[in-house]
Design an enzyme around this catalytic site. Structure first.
Site, PDB file in Angstrom:
ATOM      1  N   THR A 187     -22.551  29.337  16.439  1.00  0.00           N
ATOM      2  CA  THR A 187     -23.919  29.257  15.919  1.00  0.00           C
ATOM      3  C   THR A 187     -23.940  29.407  14.406  1.00  0.00           C
ATOM      4  OG1 THR A 187     -24.815  30.105  17.996  1.00  0.00           O
ATOM      5  CG2 THR A 187     -26.235  30.273  16.060  1.00  0.00           C
ATOM      6  N   CYS A 188     -23.077  30.261  13.890  1.00  0.00           N
ATOM      7  CA  CYS A 188     -23.020  30.489  12.439  1.00  0.00           C
ATOM      8  C   CYS A 188     -22.625  29.213  11.702  1.00  0.00           C
ATOM      9  CB  CYS A 188     -22.034  31.602  12.129  1.00  0.00           C
ATOM     10  SG  CYS A 188     -22.360  33.143  13.028  1.00  0.00           S
ATOM     11  N   SER A 189     -21.654  28.490  12.249  1.00  0.00           N
ATOM     12  CA  SER A 189     -21.136  27.282  11.594  1.00  0.00           C
ATOM     13  C   SER A 189     -21.982  26.049  11.851  1.00  0.00           C
ATOM     14  CB  SER A 189     -19.701  27.009  12.064  1.00  0.00           C
ATOM     15  OG  SER A 189     -18.835  28.002  11.580  1.00  0.00           O
TER      16      SER A 189
ATOM     17  N   THR B 173     -17.721  30.976  13.522  1.00  0.00           N
ATOM     18  CA  THR B 173     -18.196  31.103  14.898  1.00  0.00           C
ATOM     19  C   THR B 173     -19.243  30.020  15.171  1.00  0.00           C
ATOM     20  OG1 THR B 173     -19.799  32.775  14.208  1.00  0.00           O
ATOM     21  CG2 THR B 173     -17.682  33.579  15.030  1.00  0.00           C
TER      22      THR B 173
END
Length: 161
Positions: free
Chosen positions: A48-50, A46
């Protein structure tokens, strides 16, 4: 009930992708007698996660280990295959251990779930970070919905002193 500083991490089994396939990792194996920086993302791959969350911990892994962290662990309510693929795609190497909480049992036991149904994601873990020393939470940083600040590697690194 939501976990808080001073609480013992609940018993659970997470899954790690290995060369032989998914393998179980218990919270006892992970935390007993060790200092672990744990962070949770709503989903592998996703935005922001990546782009921010995982790379921040990869970039700061050496500095965290220099301050006494035995292992940096990322969990997500994804399966071990997805977590393994995400780790390869992000060139994580051995900087961060990616563990799957496929059914969300661990984040549910922590009291840190979120409902991602409006995004087609179902039950997920909230974005958070924590420092766990010998199975006991010594720092806990839970993000407000949609935010990314207190769960960052930089924030947790500052808490290490």
């Amino acid at each position: 009930m939501t976990i808080k500083i001073g609480d013992t991490v609940p018993a659970a089994t997470l899954m790690k992708m290995t060369d032989s396939g998914p393998a179980p990792v218990t919270t006892a194996e992970l935390f007993d007698g060790r200092t672990v920086a744990l962070f949770s993302v709503p989903g592998a791959f996703t935005p922001t996660c990546s782009a921010k969350h995982l790379p921040g911990f990869v970039d700061n892994a050496q500095a965290m280990r220099a301050k006494g962290i035995d292992e940096i662990v990322c969990i997500s309510v994804n399966d071990a295959f997805v977590m393994g693929a995400w780790g390869k795609a992000a060139n994580v190497g051995d900087a961060v251990t990616l563990l799957a909480d496929g059914n969300g049992d661990f984040v549910e036991a922590l009291g840190l779930t979120m409902d991602g149904s409006r995004f087609g994601m179902g039950k997920r873990g909230q974005r958070f970070s924590m420092l766990v020393k010998d199975g006991v939470v010594s720092e806990l940083n839970v993000e407000d919905p949609g935010a990314f600040k207190v769960s960052s590697a930089e924030h947790l690194l500052a808490q290490l002193g």
